[in-house]
Design an enzyme around this catalytic site. Structure first.
Site, PDB file in Angstrom:
ATOM      1  N   LEU A 107      -7.350  -1.462 -11.013  1.00 60.16           N
ATOM      2  CA  LEU A 107      -7.531  -0.400 -12.004  1.00 60.16           C
ATOM      3  C   LEU A 107      -6.695  -0.720 -13.229  1.00 60.16           C
ATOM      4  O   LEU A 107      -5.509  -1.026 -13.121  1.00 60.16           O
ATOM      5  CB  LEU A 107      -7.058   0.936 -11.429  1.00 60.16           C
ATOM      6  CG  LEU A 107      -8.043   1.758 -10.617  1.00 60.16           C
ATOM      7  CD1 LEU A 107      -7.313   2.961 -10.030  1.00 60.16           C
ATOM      8  CD2 LEU A 107      -9.221   2.199 -11.453  1.00 60.16           C
ATOM      9  N   CYS A 184       7.066 -10.559  -0.542  1.00 58.50           N
ATOM     10  CA  CYS A 184       7.211 -10.568   0.913  1.00 58.50           C
ATOM     11  C   CYS A 184       6.730 -11.907   1.481  1.00 58.50           C
ATOM     12  O   CYS A 184       7.191 -12.354   2.523  1.00 58.50           O
ATOM     13  CB  CYS A 184       6.426  -9.415   1.528  1.00 58.50           C
ATOM     14  SG  CYS A 184       7.117  -7.794   1.130  1.00 58.50           S
TER      15      CYS A 184
END
Ligand SMILES: [Zn+2]
Length: 250
Positions: A107, A184
């Site tokens: 978005l 991560c």
């Protein structure tokens, strides 16, 4: 609220801070969750189970095997599927009464603003500064509450932006991206640590929807799993903030 809903949510309604009024507010509410990963998994599942009226799930990734260690909304059989579709499937299995819209792409710009403006609250469950900054700015501009979580290694944090309290925002904390962004993938992360933070995002969202949740106004909460310590840090509004500075509204 009908009798089936009274039964289903009875343990929540029993809480004096929620009651039927709070439950009705949750049933009437919609939330945008950006990132259906380690944070978005428990956040979406708990909000759906709690009876939130509508979830909008946004993520452009597909489910990979290396996600399964922490992204518990996705079963092994969903590897290769869009995360938003896998997320919708799990949410619907938990609570078919929860409406789910999916946005399987990033978005941006005016569309981001419109989607943010169309919901009652936003959960930032993303993993990168550009997305976090865009989302925060859209929330400040549309005066939409934001609950932002992050986790890496054995550490996590949560903060929120509450327009009704004219609180500090995400960019009061991080005016700009700093250093090389940690991921991560590079640093590693313990699954339940992300789960703790994503779950706390759901807690804070439910509190805000029920008219509570003031404890995190102008405050950043840090969690360190190794020392099993929580630390609350004051996060004042920054007058130089690139997102909300000078936007203080009466
Ligand atoms: Zn700010």
């Amino acid at each position: 609220m009908n009798q089936a809903e009274r039964d289903r949510y009875s343990r929540q309604i029993r809480l004096e801070q929620f009651g039927e009024k709070g439950q009705q507010a949750i049933l009437d509410a919609s939330a945008l969750i950006v990132g259906v990963g380690g944070l978005g998994s428990p956040a979406a599942m708990y909000l759906a189970a709690a009876g939130i009226g509508k979830l909008v799930l946004s993520d452009y990734d597909i489910v990979e095997t290396s996600n399964l260690q922490r992204q518990i909304i996705h079963p092994d059989s969903a590897v290769g599927d869009d995360k938003v579709e896998s997320g919708r499937h799990t949410v619907k299995a938990l609570n078919p009464n929860c409406a789910v819209d999916v946005i399987p792409y990033q978005l941006e710009g005016e569309e981001l603003r419109q989607v943010v403006d169309s919901v009652d609250i936003v959960l930032d469950c993303s993993d990168n500064f550009p997305t976090r900054f865009d989302l925060n700015r859209a929330c400040v501009e549309t005066r939409t509450a934001l609950v932002a979580g992050a986790a890496i290694r054995l550490e996590g944090q949560i903060m929120n932006y509450q327009p009704a309290a004219d609180s500090s925002c995400y960019q009061c904390l991080y005016p700009k991206a700093y250093g090389a962004e940690e991921s991560c993938e590079m640093e590693g992360v313990l699954g339940p640590v992300v789960g703790v933070i994503g779950t706390l995002q759901a807690v804070q969202t439910l509190l805000i929807l029920a008219g509570q949740g003031d404890e995190l106004v102008n405050r950043l909460l840090l969690f360190d799993a190794l020392s099993m310590q929580w630390q609350g840090v004051t996060l004042p509004k920054n007058p130089e903030c690139p997102a909300c500075g000078g936007r203080a509204t009466a």
